[in-house]
Each structure stands twice: as structure tokens, then as C-alpha cells.
Design an enzyme around this catalytic site. Structure first.
Site, PDB file in Angstrom:
ATOM      1  N   PHE A  35     -42.374 127.250  45.746  1.00 32.52           N
ATOM      2  CA  PHE A  35     -42.583 128.668  45.446  1.00 32.52           C
ATOM      3  C   PHE A  35     -41.515 129.528  46.107  1.00 32.52           C
ATOM      4  O   PHE A  35     -41.456 130.698  45.852  1.00 32.52           O
ATOM      5  CB  PHE A  35     -43.976 129.117  45.894  1.00 32.52           C
ATOM      6  CG  PHE A  35     -45.078 128.263  45.315  1.00 32.52           C
ATOM      7  CD1 PHE A  35     -45.050 127.888  43.991  1.00 32.52           C
ATOM      8  CD2 PHE A  35     -46.111 127.831  46.107  1.00 32.52           C
ATOM      9  CE1 PHE A  35     -46.043 127.094  43.453  1.00 32.52           C
ATOM     10  CE2 PHE A  35     -47.116 127.034  45.582  1.00 32.52           C
ATOM     11  CZ  PHE A  35     -47.083 126.671  44.251  1.00 32.52           C
TER      12      PHE A  35
ATOM     13  N   TRP B 179     -45.854 135.354  41.347  1.00 28.98           N
ATOM     14  CA  TRP B 179     -45.024 135.067  42.523  1.00 28.98           C
ATOM     15  C   TRP B 179     -45.072 133.586  42.877  1.00 28.98           C
ATOM     16  O   TRP B 179     -44.085 133.013  43.333  1.00 28.98           O
ATOM     17  CB  TRP B 179     -45.509 135.897  43.718  1.00 28.98           C
ATOM     18  CG  TRP B 179     -44.774 135.610  44.989  1.00 28.98           C
ATOM     19  CD1 TRP B 179     -43.606 136.177  45.424  1.00 28.98           C
ATOM     20  CD2 TRP B 179     -45.148 134.675  46.014  1.00 28.98           C
ATOM     21  NE1 TRP B 179     -43.235 135.659  46.647  1.00 28.98           N
ATOM     22  CE2 TRP B 179     -44.169 134.740  47.028  1.00 28.98           C
ATOM     23  CE3 TRP B 179     -46.221 133.799  46.173  1.00 28.98           C
ATOM     24  CZ2 TRP B 179     -44.229 133.951  48.178  1.00 28.98           C
ATOM     25  CZ3 TRP B 179     -46.286 133.016  47.311  1.00 28.98           C
ATOM     26  CH2 TRP B 179     -45.300 133.095  48.301  1.00 28.98           C
ATOM     27  N   HIS B 180     -46.205 132.945  42.634  1.00 28.97           N
ATOM     28  CA  HIS B 180     -46.357 131.548  43.011  1.00 28.97           C
ATOM     29  C   HIS B 180     -45.594 130.600  42.102  1.00 28.97           C
ATOM     30  O   HIS B 180     -45.302 129.462  42.513  1.00 28.97           O
ATOM     31  CB  HIS B 180     -47.838 131.162  43.029  1.00 28.97           C
ATOM     32  CG  HIS B 180     -48.561 131.643  44.251  1.00 28.97           C
ATOM     33  ND1 HIS B 180     -49.074 132.921  44.360  1.00 28.97           N
ATOM     34  CD2 HIS B 180     -48.846 131.027  45.423  1.00 28.97           C
ATOM     35  CE1 HIS B 180     -49.640 133.056  45.543  1.00 28.97           C
ATOM     36  NE2 HIS B 180     -49.517 131.936  46.205  1.00 28.97           N
ATOM     37  N   GLY B 181     -45.288 131.008  40.894  1.00 27.67           N
ATOM     38  CA  GLY B 181     -44.542 130.104  40.045  1.00 27.67           C
ATOM     39  C   GLY B 181     -44.363 130.642  38.635  1.00 27.67           C
ATOM     40  O   GLY B 181     -45.126 131.488  38.175  1.00 27.67           O
TER      41      GLY B 181
END
Length: 475
Positions: free
Chosen positions: A475, A316-318
Site C-alpha cells: 500500500f 488509499w489502500h489499493g
């Protein structure tokens, strides 16, 4: 537009607050806030705002379809459509190029990989709109009949870009009825200024130090110092945005839940994640972990569920493998603490538990920082005190290199002061002040004076600072 910009502080925010509190009825206030939020997002993303409008519209109609029928298959179909479209948009903008790159590398293909511009905040507003449709399906929230109100929930500018992730059920009633008292306004502004100070006076300076020591893999001390600086930067940067979002929400009559609770006082990795990015942890718990079965199907299934959740949390962060590794790093640690190390942790002195927990966080942020896997490998080796030379093999690193010495001299005791500010010293000071005679009056005066001074100081620093991005915007 960012909260810590002169345009926002001296132009956008004063005008919006003036129009908002002059609007009269809540319906007009909502209209002002919706238009301001769309302008806020379109300021830097004039085309990408269409993606947010589209995903909101799809989920608006899908939620309406869910409540119009009692047929389980049609309800699930409407839910799947809303969730599927939202995740498909997120995948396209954020992960499509990443997926093509990996396919090309895995199968030795020559693929043209497009450079897709990532809409700011898409991960946050996608999760928010998903909570609406899922909560309507579960019966946790009623359907929103007004599309402008649903769009306001998704796009509300205080928390649009970098959270906290606000679940629809938590603010549904506030879209229809809310008030701002004098206390709400004053405490909301104070909270906003505290966040602004954390960003401008702490996060930005830590960020400048991190950039002055890129990688930090040339010495043992340099590697740990770089990771320590980034550990401070990312906390002050992200918690600052949450403070500002919560403060502005309070000014506008919204009550957003806390997103950080002094994570660097944690005594375990598990406690760390109860205190860090609380809204993201709540989302994955409520909408992924529990639907997967949670801890209801035995230890092996619980461990698998945790690994899935943490792999997704990292992704989800990248769109990079270091984020997946970062998520799995914490996932494995949480599994070990839960099933293997629980008794040992409870018997360990608190000072040792704290030191180990903080070191775990620092290593985690070192993994998070390096998106290039070769650079990440070099950094992890440097944290262990050695490097790998193609000709000489494994070689020991010096304690400090000249670049690290230069940054240490330049920033002196600032990182130590910043670290102290990451601990709950302000609540302790407030408690001590309230214990004195006339403590409430003294505290009120101190808060008013410090708020004014911090705001003025932030404006002075912003004039001269060149480093001012928010980390979580990407993000």
C-alpha cells in the site's frame, strides 16, 4: 529490507545503532540516520528512491515559497503545486494503470495498460510530506530551512515503509533536539521485540494458514474460518510493524504516537476505527474531513463527507474496487451508527455489541482480502452459506469442506491462542503483577527475560519460515 529479516536484525540495525550512538552531536546523528534511511529504502527500491527525493524537494521549495509571501493567491498557488505534484506522483505509480483498465472496460477501448512498479511505502511518505506543506500553510508548523532535516523526516527508516503516518508538527522539534535515555533505549528495544514476535510468531503463522485455505468459499465454516484467520493476520502483521517502528523511534529519541489500541475489543464500528490505524484516521480527519466541512453543515452534508472520506480511505489502500467497497462498507456503517442506530446500540448488552462488532470486522477483512470482484462475490455468498452454480442456481454449502478440515487439524488451537493475544491480556497481567509485593522488581525481571526469549525464538522461527512479507508494504 524488512524488519523481520536476518539482514536487518543481525547486520543493518546493529551497525546503524553503533554508528548512531557513536556519532556524538545531534547533527552527526541526523546524518547517520538519514544515510541509513536512504540505504534502507534503496536496498529494495534503488530507482524508486528518486520519487521520494523529488516529492520531498518539491514540497521543500513550495513551503519556502509559502512563508516568503503574504499574498493569499501566491500562498495557495505554492500549496497547490506541492500537494498537486505529490498526489500526481502517487496517482501515476499507484492508480494510472487502474484508471486505464477501467476506462478501457467502460468505453470498450483497446488501450495498452503499462505495468508500473509501485514504490514501497509511497502512500505513507506521500501523506507525510503533505502534512508538512499543509501545516506550514496553516501556520501549524514552522518552515524547515534544512532540506536534509526535511528529508530525514520523510525517509526515517523506522516508519518509512508502513507507518505510522507521522504528522510533521508532531516531530518537528525532535529533528532539532532529542535525547535517548537508558529507559528510552531499553523500553524501545522491548517494544521492537514485542512487534517482532507478533510478526514472526503470530502474523506469519496465521498467514501460512490463510494461504493453505485460499478463498475459503467452498463451505460456510471454511469461509468464516478463512476470514477469521485473515482478521488475525492483518492485525498482528500491521500492528507488529507499528510496534517495531514506535520502538525503534524511541531508541533513536523520537516519540511516535500509538497506531493501534486493541481494536478487537471494540463495541461498535465507530470504536473500531478509533482503535485501528489511528494515524491514518487522524490524517483523513485533519486534512480531508474537516476541510470538507466535517459535521458543521448538517446531517446530510456530514453523511456525504463521511462517504467521501471512507471511499478515499479504501482507495488509499489499493487500486482495486474491493478496497473502495471496503471503505464504503465502513462508511455506511459509521453513518448508520451515528444517525440511526445510536440509541439502539447504547441499549444493547455489551457482549452482543462486541460479538456484532467483531463479526463486522471479520466481514470487512473478507472484502479487503479479495481483490477479484468475482471471488469476492463468491466469498460473501459463502459467508451466508450458499453458492451460485450456473446450472443449478443457488445451492447450499456444506458446513465444512475437506480443505478447511485439513487446515483446522493442522493448526489446531493456534488461531484461538492468537485471538487471545489480540486482546489486552498483557496489560492485565502487568497490572496484576504490579499489585503483588515487589511487583515492580518482578515485572522488570519478567520483561527482561521475556524480551530475550522472544528475540531468540523469533530468530529460530525466521530460519525456517518461508512466509514473511508485510501486508501493508503493497500500500
Amino acid at each position: 529490507m524488512v524488519f523481520s529479516s536476518m539482514t536487518f536484525l543481525l547486520l543493518f540495525l546493529p551497525i546503524v545503532l553503533l554508528l548512531y550512538f557513536s556519532a556524538g552531536s545531534l547533527r552527526r546523528k541526523n546524518a547517520v540516520l538519514l544515510l541509513a534511511s536512504l540505504l534502507f529504502y534503496a536496498w529494495g527500491e534503488p530507482v524508486c528512491v528518486l520519487a521520494m527525493l523529488f516529492t520531498t524537494a518539491v514540497n521543500y521549495f513550495c513551503a519556502a515559497a509559502i512563508v516568503r509571501t503574504e499574498d493569499p493567491r501566491r500562498r495557495k498557488a505554492a500549496l497547490s503545486l506541492g500537494v498537486g505534484v505529490s498526489l500526481a506522483l502517487l496517482f501515476y505509480f499507484k492508480y494510472f494503470s487502474f484508471a486505464l483498465q477501467n476506462l478501457a472496460a467502460l468505453f470498450s477501448l483497446e488501450l495498452a495498460v503499462p505495468q508500473i512498479r509501485l514504490p514501497i511505502g509511497i502512500s505513507f511518505y506521500t501523506f507525510q510530506v503533505l502534512t508538512y506543506t499543509v501545516d506550514v500553510y496553516r501556520g501549524k508548523a514552522g518552515v524547515q530551512k534544512s532540506f536534509p532535516k526535511l528529508l530525514l523526516y520523510v525517509s526515517c527508516f523506522p516508519q518509512l515503509i508502513a507507518g505510522p503516518i507521522v504528522q510533521y508538527a508532531d516531530v518537528a522539534a525532535q529533528l532539532d533536539e532529542r535525547k535517548t535515555s537508558v529507559t528510552d533505549f531499553s523500553e524501545g528495544i522491548e517494544r521492537f521485540v514485542v512487534g517482532l514476535a507478533k510478526k514472526v510468531l503470530l502474523a506469519n503463522i496465521c498467514g501460512a494458514a490463510v494461504e493453505a485455505l485460499p478463498g475459503g468459499a467452498s463451505s460456510l465454516g471454511g469461509a468464516w474460518y478463512h476470514a477469521f484467520l485473515y482478521t488475525l493476520q492483518i492485525y498482528f502483521d500491521f500492528s507488529a510493524y507499528s510496534d517495531m517502528a514506535i520502538g525503534l523511534g524511541r531508541v533513536l529519541g523520537f516519540r511516535y504516537k500509538e497506531n493501534f489500541n486493541y481494536p478487537y475489543v471494540s463495541l461498535s464500528a465507530t470504536e473500531f476505527w478509533r482503535r485501528w490505524h489511528i494515524s491514518l484516521g487522524s490524517f483523513f480527519r485533519d486534512y480531508v474531513y474537516i476541510p470538507l466541512g466535517g459535521n458543521r453543515r448538517g446531517a446530510a452534508r456530514t453523511a456525504l463527507n463521511l462517504l467521501v472520506v471512507w471511499a478515499l480511505t479504501g482507495l488509499w489502500h489499493g487500486a482495486a474496487w474491493n478496497f473502495v467497497l471496503w471503505g464504503l462498507y465502513f462508511g455506511v456503517l459509521l453513518i448508520l451508527e451515528r444517525f440511526v442506530l445510536k440509541n439502539l446500540i447504547e441499549k444493547t448488552p455489551k457482549a452482543i455489541r462486541w460479538a456484532l462488532s467483531f463479526a463486522i470486522a471479520v466481514v470487512g477483512w473478507a472484502i479487503f482480502y479479495e481483490t477479484d470482484l468475482h471471488a469476492l462475490a463468491a466469498t460473501l455468498r459463502a459467508l451466508l452459506g450458499y453458492a451460485r452454480d450456473p446450472a443449478l442456481g443457488r445451492t447450499a454449502l456444506p458446513l465444512l469442506d475437506e480443505a478447511a478440515r485439513k487446515v483446522i487439524r493442522q493448526y489446531s488451537v493456534f488461531p484461538l491462542l492468537a485471538f487471545v493475544c489480540s486482546l489486552p491480556v498483557v496489560p492485565a497481567a502487568k497490572k496484576a503483577l504490579l499489585a503483588r509485593p515487589k511487583g515492580e522488581k518482578l515485572l522488570s525481571a519478567a520483561r527482561a527475560v521475556s524480551t530475550a526469549l522472544l528475540y531468540a525464538l523469533c530468530l529460530v522461527f525466521l530460519v525456517g519460515q518461508s512466509y514473511n512479507p508485510f501486508i501493508y508494504f503493497r500500500f
